[in-house]
Scaffold this active site. Structure first.
Site, PDB file in Angstrom:
ATOM      1  N   CYS A 296      -8.160 -28.506  10.557  1.00 22.33           N
ATOM      2  CA  CYS A 296      -9.402 -29.283  10.660  1.00 22.33           C
ATOM      3  C   CYS A 296      -9.179 -30.771  10.384  1.00 22.33           C
ATOM      4  O   CYS A 296      -9.947 -31.609  10.841  1.00 22.33           O
ATOM      5  CB  CYS A 296     -10.461 -28.714   9.718  1.00 22.33           C
ATOM      6  SG  CYS A 296     -11.065 -27.114  10.259  1.00 22.33           S
TER       7      CYS A 296
ATOM      8  N   GLY B  37      -0.361   5.778   3.106  1.00 22.47           N
ATOM      9  CA  GLY B  37      -1.308   6.839   3.431  1.00 22.47           C
ATOM     10  C   GLY B  37      -2.307   6.435   4.493  1.00 22.47           C
ATOM     11  O   GLY B  37      -2.493   7.148   5.486  1.00 22.47           O
TER      12      GLY B  37
ATOM     13  N   ASP C 233       0.856  -1.183   0.000  1.00 23.94           N
ATOM     14  CA  ASP C 233       0.000   0.000   0.000  1.00 23.94           C
ATOM     15  C   ASP C 233       0.898   1.240   0.000  1.00 23.94           C
ATOM     16  O   ASP C 233       2.120   1.116   0.012  1.00 23.94           O
ATOM     17  CB  ASP C 233      -0.965  -0.026   1.191  1.00 23.94           C
ATOM     18  CG  ASP C 233      -0.230  -0.037   2.526  1.00 23.94           C
ATOM     19  OD1 ASP C 233       1.018   0.075   2.535  1.00 23.94           O
ATOM     20  OD2 ASP C 233      -0.901  -0.159   3.549  1.00 23.94           O
ATOM     21  N   SER C 234       0.304   2.417  -0.004  1.00 18.99           N
ATOM     22  CA  SER C 234       1.091   3.644  -0.171  1.00 18.99           C
ATOM     23  C   SER C 234       1.602   4.197   1.149  1.00 18.99           C
ATOM     24  O   SER C 234       2.427   5.101   1.168  1.00 18.99           O
ATOM     25  CB  SER C 234       0.233   4.714  -0.833  1.00 18.99           C
ATOM     26  OG  SER C 234      -0.761   5.154   0.085  1.00 18.99           O
TER      27      SER C 234
ATOM     28  N   ASP D  27      -2.716   8.265  -1.326  1.00 19.02           N
ATOM     29  CA  ASP D  27      -4.067   8.842  -1.337  1.00 19.02           C
ATOM     30  C   ASP D  27      -4.468   9.302   0.055  1.00 19.02           C
ATOM     31  O   ASP D  27      -3.777   9.032   1.025  1.00 19.02           O
ATOM     32  CB  ASP D  27      -5.091   7.823  -1.857  1.00 19.02           C
ATOM     33  CG  ASP D  27      -5.262   6.651  -0.890  1.00 19.02           C
ATOM     34  OD1 ASP D  27      -4.253   6.267  -0.249  1.00 19.02           O
ATOM     35  OD2 ASP D  27      -6.379   6.130  -0.782  1.00 19.02           O
TER      36      ASP D  27
ATOM     37  N   ASP E  13      -8.073  -7.547   0.092  1.00 26.10           N
ATOM     38  CA  ASP E  13      -7.120  -7.862   1.149  1.00 26.10           C
ATOM     39  C   ASP E  13      -7.762  -7.460   2.459  1.00 26.10           C
ATOM     40  O   ASP E  13      -8.629  -6.579   2.485  1.00 26.10           O
ATOM     41  CB  ASP E  13      -5.824  -7.050   1.003  1.00 26.10           C
ATOM     42  CG  ASP E  13      -5.990  -5.653   1.569  1.00 26.10           C
ATOM     43  OD1 ASP E  13      -6.604  -4.816   0.884  1.00 26.10           O
ATOM     44  OD2 ASP E  13      -5.555  -5.405   2.708  1.00 26.10           O
TER      45      ASP E  13
ATOM     46  N   CYS F  99     -14.005 -28.868   6.164  1.00 26.84           N
ATOM     47  CA  CYS F  99     -12.792 -28.123   5.823  1.00 26.84           C
ATOM     48  C   CYS F  99     -11.605 -29.069   5.634  1.00 26.84           C
ATOM     49  O   CYS F  99     -11.393 -29.984   6.427  1.00 26.84           O
ATOM     50  CB  CYS F  99     -12.483 -27.100   6.918  1.00 26.84           C
ATOM     51  SG  CYS F  99     -11.067 -26.061   6.535  1.00 26.84           S
TER      52      CYS F  99
ATOM     53  N   CYS G  29      -8.426 -28.073   5.609  1.00 28.35           N
ATOM     54  CA  CYS G  29      -7.166 -27.459   6.067  1.00 28.35           C
ATOM     55  C   CYS G  29      -6.435 -28.364   7.055  1.00 28.35           C
ATOM     56  O   CYS G  29      -7.019 -29.273   7.649  1.00 28.35           O
ATOM     57  CB  CYS G  29      -7.424 -26.077   6.680  1.00 28.35           C
ATOM     58  SG  CYS G  29      -7.906 -26.083   8.413  1.00 28.35           S
TER      59      CYS G  29
ATOM     60  N   HIS H 253      -6.622 -22.154   9.391  1.00 28.45           N
ATOM     61  CA  HIS H 253      -8.030 -22.416   9.070  1.00 28.45           C
ATOM     62  C   HIS H 253      -8.719 -21.191   8.465  1.00 28.45           C
ATOM     63  O   HIS H 253      -9.430 -21.307   7.461  1.00 28.45           O
ATOM     64  CB  HIS H 253      -8.802 -22.882  10.311  1.00 28.45           C
ATOM     65  CG  HIS H 253     -10.271 -22.870  10.066  1.00 28.45           C
ATOM     66  ND1 HIS H 253     -10.929 -23.884   9.386  1.00 28.45           N
ATOM     67  CD2 HIS H 253     -11.216 -21.925  10.318  1.00 28.45           C
ATOM     68  CE1 HIS H 253     -12.203 -23.559   9.252  1.00 28.45           C
ATOM     69  NE2 HIS H 253     -12.410 -22.383   9.812  1.00 28.45           N
TER      70      HIS H 253
HETATM   71 ZN    ZN Z   1     -10.172 -25.718   8.633  1.00 28.43          ZN
END
Ligand code: ZN
Length: 367
Positions: A308, A96, A93-94, A147, A265, A303, A305, A334
């Site tokens: 999990c 700012g 990012d800038s 900005d 983001d 899930c 991941c 997760h």
């Molecule tokens: Zn998970």
């Protein structure tokens, strides 16, 4: 046209789009969620873990890295990609937004902003030119114009901040030298449709490789955010990526994609993880609650991941109560997986022409 950057639109469904943004450090498949690595690290996970999660773009903060360890030091150590060992695309990012939200004693004038460091109280000055110079030292693939983000409801302030943002964007374009970095302009204008329209027209006319939408998710209502996205979607060129800054709740990602956004983001998944909360498709679960102390189930049965697949809610709650660092790591894995998988499924459903069914099911599960 910059040969280092090319946005290929693969499929669309109403306003939603699937594309690939080619950068010097690899392809970004959009719509995409970018984890935030404020201090050149996505808090509590390693780059290897991020790769395993399928993250492609990571964000780092110019304000923080300028103050510590210093952008010149990072440049002399080979640039941000090498410094943080993330060989994939990075966005900075800038500075700012942090100057306006974190720094003390800030004084804005037409040239730039003078502020006091939140770390040691030293005085610094950021201008469009110095923000670009810092971002060139850091060396991210995508960099942002300097900005000013105004409080969303103050019309007079938004008019001034927008004019300043436009003048500063032009100065950033002039200052920017490195062709292996894509500079994005930022649309401002608060919750005012005419200002957003005007700002989007101005930023689009700069003909940069991509465009960002700033000043949203800063206190306005969801309906107001959606209305502003619709105004901007109608103006920004379709053949370039659009980046909605600082937005990352699952429902906001879906609503953003439906209004033509490609890149998001947010600190939300990593910050919630450090506050013991897991993100699921149907809301948040606080793993610190006693209700989980004997629960052998994972956070989410569906899930895939690492967390999990192996650990129970009971174990996660134990780690949290024992103040073990692994709690933050497992919850971060997760939470990031949940957002990255959501975006992957959105991309697939746009490609398959099933986005309407996907979003209907998604919103039906929201609490
Ligand atoms: Zn998970």
């Amino acid at each position: 046209m910059n040969p280092h950057f090319n946005f290929e639109l693969k499929a669309t469904h109403n306003h939603a789009r699937v594309g690939v943004f080619h950068t010097p450090h690899g392809d970004i498949h959009t719509p995409i969620f970018a984890p935030v690595g404020t201090q050149a690290t996505v808090k509590s996970v390693t780059p290897a873990q991020l790769e395993e999660l399928g993250a492609s773009l990571v964000l780092a903060n110019t304000y923080h890295l300028y103050l510590r360890p210093g952008d010149a030091r990072i440049a002399s150590l080979g640039g941000l990609h090498r410094f943080m060992q993330w060989p994939h695309p990075i966005l900075t990012d800038s500075g700012g937004y942090q100057v306006f939200s974190l720094a003390d004693n800030r004084k804005i004038d037409e040239e730039g902003v003078t502020f006091k460091s939140h770390i040691d109280g030293s005085f610094h000055r950021l201008t469009p030119e110095s923000s670009i110079a810092i971002q060139e030292n850091l060396g991210a693939d995508i960099i942002m114009a300097f900005d000013e983000c105004a409080p969303p409801y103050d019309r007079a302030y938004n008019e001034r901040a927008m004019a300043r943002t436009h003048a500063w964007a032009e100065r950033c374009v002039k200052a920017h030298q490195r062709s292996d970095q894509a500079l994005f302009g930022i649309v401002q204008g608060g919750i005012f449709p005419d200002l957003r329209q005007q700002s989007a027209e101005f930023i689009a006319a700069l003909n940069l490789p991509g465009n960002a939408i700033g000043g949203l998710s800063v206190g306005e209502t969801k309906a107001e955010m959606h209305a502003m996205l619709e105004v901007v979607d109608g103006v920004l060129p379709k053949e370039k990526p659009r980046y909605l800054m600082g937005v990352g709740a699952p429902e906001d990602l879906v609503n953003g994609v439906l209004r033509g956004v490609d890149i998001f983001d947010c600190v939300l998944p990593t910050r919630l993880a450090r506050h013991h909360a897991a993100i699921t498709r149907s809301g948040r679960i606080n793993l610190a609650n006693a209700i989980h102390q004997d629960d052998p189930r994972p956070i989410m049965e569906s899930c895939t991941c690492y967390t999990c697949q192996r650990f129970s809610r009971a174990y996660l709650r134990h780690l949290i109560l024992a103040k073990e660092m692994l709690a933050a790591t497992l919850l971060t894995i997760h939470n990031l997986q949940t957002l990255l998988m959501l975006m992957k499924e959105i991309r697939q459903s746009i490609m398959d022409g099933t986005l309407d069914t996907f979003t209907a099911q998604f919103f039906a599960r929201q609490e």
